[in-house]
Design a protein around this motif. Structure first.
Motif, PDB file in Angstrom:
ATOM      1  N   LYS A   3       0.766  -0.840   0.444  1.00  0.00           N
ATOM      2  CA  LYS A   3       0.389  -0.298   0.441  1.00  0.00           C
ATOM      3  C   LYS A   3       1.088   1.182   0.130  1.00  0.00           C
ATOM      4  O   LYS A   3       0.518   2.683  -0.869  1.00  0.00           O
ATOM      5  N   ALA A   4       2.161   0.987   0.906  1.00  0.00           N
ATOM      6  CA  ALA A   4       2.647   3.155   0.853  1.00  0.00           C
ATOM      7  C   ALA A   4       3.581   2.393  -0.552  1.00  0.00           C
ATOM      8  O   ALA A   4       3.306   3.875  -0.829  1.00  0.00           O
ATOM      9  N   VAL A   5       3.896   1.812  -1.048  1.00  0.00           N
ATOM     10  CA  VAL A   5       4.263   1.992  -2.250  1.00  0.00           C
ATOM     11  C   VAL A   5       3.268   2.352  -3.761  1.00  0.00           C
ATOM     12  O   VAL A   5       4.035   3.655  -4.555  1.00  0.00           O
ATOM     13  N   PHE A   6       2.355   1.666  -3.015  1.00  0.00           N
ATOM     14  CA  PHE A   6       1.755   2.163  -3.973  1.00  0.00           C
ATOM     15  C   PHE A   6       1.147   3.827  -4.258  1.00  0.00           C
ATOM     16  O   PHE A   6       0.658   4.268  -4.654  1.00  0.00           O
ATOM     17  N   LEU A   7       0.960   3.591  -3.147  1.00  0.00           N
ATOM     18  CA  LEU A   7       0.364   4.885  -2.907  1.00  0.00           C
ATOM     19  C   LEU A   7       1.444   6.401  -3.019  1.00  0.00           C
ATOM     20  O   LEU A   7       1.480   7.421  -3.685  1.00  0.00           O
ATOM     21  N   ARG A   8       2.633   6.066  -2.983  1.00  0.00           N
ATOM     22  CA  ARG A   8       3.753   7.138  -3.040  1.00  0.00           C
ATOM     23  C   ARG A   8       4.327   7.253  -4.189  1.00  0.00           C
ATOM     24  O   ARG A   8       4.337   8.125  -5.136  1.00  0.00           O
ATOM     25  N   ARG A   9       3.841   6.118  -5.417  1.00  0.00           N
ATOM     26  CA  ARG A   9       3.871   6.063  -6.405  1.00  0.00           C
ATOM     27  C   ARG A   9       2.926   6.598  -7.685  1.00  0.00           C
ATOM     28  O   ARG A   9       3.259   7.484  -8.304  1.00  0.00           O
ATOM     29  N   LEU A  10       1.827   6.679  -6.472  1.00  0.00           N
ATOM     30  CA  LEU A  10       0.820   7.251  -6.933  1.00  0.00           C
ATOM     31  C   LEU A  10       0.669   8.857  -7.107  1.00  0.00           C
ATOM     32  O   LEU A  10       0.399  10.344  -7.743  1.00  0.00           O
ATOM     33  N   SER A  11       1.120   9.282  -5.615  1.00  0.00           N
ATOM     34  CA  SER A  11       0.998  10.511  -5.346  1.00  0.00           C
ATOM     35  C   SER A  11       2.376  11.332  -6.370  1.00  0.00           C
ATOM     36  O   SER A  11       2.126  12.217  -6.552  1.00  0.00           O
ATOM     37  N   SER A  12       3.644  10.728  -6.791  1.00  0.00           N
ATOM     38  CA  SER A  12       4.341  10.984  -7.550  1.00  0.00           C
ATOM     39  C   SER A  12       3.660  10.751  -9.441  1.00  0.00           C
ATOM     40  O   SER A  12       4.575  12.244  -9.629  1.00  0.00           O
ATOM     41  N   ALA A  13       3.096  10.505  -9.150  1.00  0.00           N
ATOM     42  CA  ALA A  13       2.302  10.447 -10.886  1.00  0.00           C
ATOM     43  C   ALA A  13       1.254  11.946 -10.475  1.00  0.00           C
ATOM     44  O   ALA A  13       1.004  12.205 -11.884  1.00  0.00           O
ATOM     45  N   LEU A  14       0.762  12.168  -9.080  1.00  0.00           N
ATOM     46  CA  LEU A  14       0.012  13.287  -9.264  1.00  0.00           C
ATOM     47  C   LEU A  14       0.601  14.761  -9.232  1.00  0.00           C
ATOM     48  O   LEU A  14      -0.412  15.601  -8.678  1.00  0.00           O
ATOM     49  N   ALA A  15       1.865  14.808  -9.661  1.00  0.00           N
ATOM     50  CA  ALA A  15       2.700  15.908  -9.352  1.00  0.00           C
ATOM     51  C   ALA A  15       2.194  17.129 -10.191  1.00  0.00           C
ATOM     52  O   ALA A  15       2.101  18.176  -9.547  1.00  0.00           O
ATOM     53  N   LYS A  16       1.544  16.673 -10.892  1.00  0.00           N
ATOM     54  CA  LYS A  16       1.062  17.715 -11.817  1.00  0.00           C
ATOM     55  C   LYS A  16      -0.921  18.434 -10.971  1.00  0.00           C
ATOM     56  O   LYS A  16      -1.395  19.248 -11.346  1.00  0.00           O
ATOM     57  N   CYS A  17      -0.851  17.598 -10.445  1.00  0.00           N
ATOM     58  CA  CYS A  17      -2.307  18.275  -9.584  1.00  0.00           C
ATOM     59  C   CYS A  17      -2.168  19.459  -8.445  1.00  0.00           C
ATOM     60  O   CYS A  17      -1.259  18.998  -7.831  1.00  0.00           O
ATOM     61  N   LYS A  19      -1.766  20.729  -4.742  1.00  0.00           N
ATOM     62  CA  LYS A  19      -1.335  20.058  -3.236  1.00  0.00           C
ATOM     63  C   LYS A  19      -2.424  19.176  -2.709  1.00  0.00           C
ATOM     64  O   LYS A  19      -2.745  17.834  -2.217  1.00  0.00           O
ATOM     65  N   SER A  20      -3.418  20.160  -3.122  1.00  0.00           N
ATOM     66  CA  SER A  20      -4.784  19.328  -1.937  1.00  0.00           C
ATOM     67  C   SER A  20      -5.708  18.634  -2.794  1.00  0.00           C
ATOM     68  O   SER A  20      -5.691  17.413  -2.215  1.00  0.00           O
ATOM     69  N   ASP A  21      -5.610  18.797  -4.116  1.00  0.00           N
ATOM     70  CA  ASP A  21      -6.379  17.173  -5.247  1.00  0.00           C
ATOM     71  C   ASP A  21      -5.998  16.117  -4.639  1.00  0.00           C
ATOM     72  O   ASP A  21      -6.264  15.353  -4.783  1.00  0.00           O
ATOM     73  N   ARG A  22      -4.303  15.799  -4.704  1.00  0.00           N
ATOM     74  CA  ARG A  22      -3.132  14.615  -4.704  1.00  0.00           C
ATOM     75  C   ARG A  22      -3.479  14.255  -3.054  1.00  0.00           C
ATOM     76  O   ARG A  22      -4.135  13.355  -2.853  1.00  0.00           O
ATOM     77  N   LYS A  23      -3.905  15.114  -1.850  1.00  0.00           N
ATOM     78  CA  LYS A  23      -3.846  14.712  -0.468  1.00  0.00           C
ATOM     79  C   LYS A  23      -5.116  13.649  -0.535  1.00  0.00           C
ATOM     80  O   LYS A  23      -5.545  13.074  -0.021  1.00  0.00           O
ATOM     81  N   ASN A  24      -6.404  15.170  -1.587  1.00  0.00           N
ATOM     82  CA  ASN A  24      -8.009  13.904  -1.632  1.00  0.00           C
ATOM     83  C   ASN A  24      -7.434  12.670  -2.104  1.00  0.00           C
ATOM     84  O   ASN A  24      -8.519  11.578  -1.647  1.00  0.00           O
ATOM     85  N   HIS A  25      -6.582  12.411  -3.100  1.00  0.00           N
ATOM     86  CA  HIS A  25      -7.141  11.374  -4.266  1.00  0.00           C
ATOM     87  C   HIS A  25      -6.481  10.247  -3.380  1.00  0.00           C
ATOM     88  O   HIS A  25      -6.137   8.859  -3.373  1.00  0.00           O
ATOM     89  N   ILE A  26      -5.136  10.596  -3.020  1.00  0.00           N
ATOM     90  CA  ILE A  26      -4.448   9.853  -1.923  1.00  0.00           C
ATOM     91  C   ILE A  26      -5.075   9.183  -0.901  1.00  0.00           C
ATOM     92  O   ILE A  26      -4.561   8.327  -0.643  1.00  0.00           O
TER      93      ILE A  26
END
Length: 193
Positions: A3-17, A19-26
């Protein structure tokens, strides 16, 4: 994948989003994985059921229209405005920095004055006490007065030395605290999950 690796990769893939949108998606996908685990799946199965972080991020960015990315022309315009406006904003920033520097200089005048008083008291004691021998030969009362003044100056030196050391330590801690607060203002926080 955990889960941690998945969320970290998702966060880096959502770098263009944003900050608040990225946190909500994570947070949403973290809760979704937890829900899958409550239904009996293992962590790896729950992560696999969601798909790859890159595909999820591509879907999210396609839906939101990649709102936070600026066009090249907008970036160029901002750069030109910053360069052309430098005489105005640069002088204001420099004036602000000079005011802060003046504040620190005024602040450090207190231990400087205390140190000057201490050095003056030391010089007075070093001159008055040995000078008592010369003055006492002319007049006993003046010699005793000079000895008293020299002793008082020696006491003033000792008190002034303690006060100067205390003030330097206190103002040093205060200056360090102010500098750390200023650095904290300009340091960007890490968004990693």
């Amino acid at each position: 994948m955990t889960k941690a690796v998945f969320l970290r990769r998702l966060s880096s893939a959502l770098a263009k989003c944003g900050k608040s949108d990225r946190k909500n998606h994570i947070a949403y996908y973290s809760e979704l994985i937890d829900d899958y685990q409550e239904e009996g799946m293992t962590e790896e199965q729950a992560v696999a059921a969601l798909g790859s972080p890159a595909d999820i991020a591509a879907e999210i960015l396609a839906e939101t229209g990649n709102v936070s990315s600026m066009r090249l022309s907008t970036k160029i315009l901002i750069g030109i405005l910053l360069v052309l406006g430098f005489p105005l904003w640069g002088s204001l920033v420099l004036a602000g920095l000079m005011l802060v520097l003046c504040g620190f200089i005024l602040l450090w005048c207190v231990p400087l004055l205390s140190g000057s008083f201490t050095i003056g008291a030391l010089i007075m004691a070093a001159v008055s006490i040995p000078g008592t021998i010369v003055v006492i030969q002319q007049s006993i009362s003046l010699g005793l007065i000079q000895l008293g003044v020299g002793t008082a100056c020696a006491g003033g030196f000792i008190l002034g030395a303690f006060l100067t050391v205390f003030l330097c330590k206190w103002f040093g801690k205060f200056t360090k605290w102010i500098v750390l607060k200023a650095i904290h203002l300009f340091r960007k926080e890490d968004d990693r999950v």
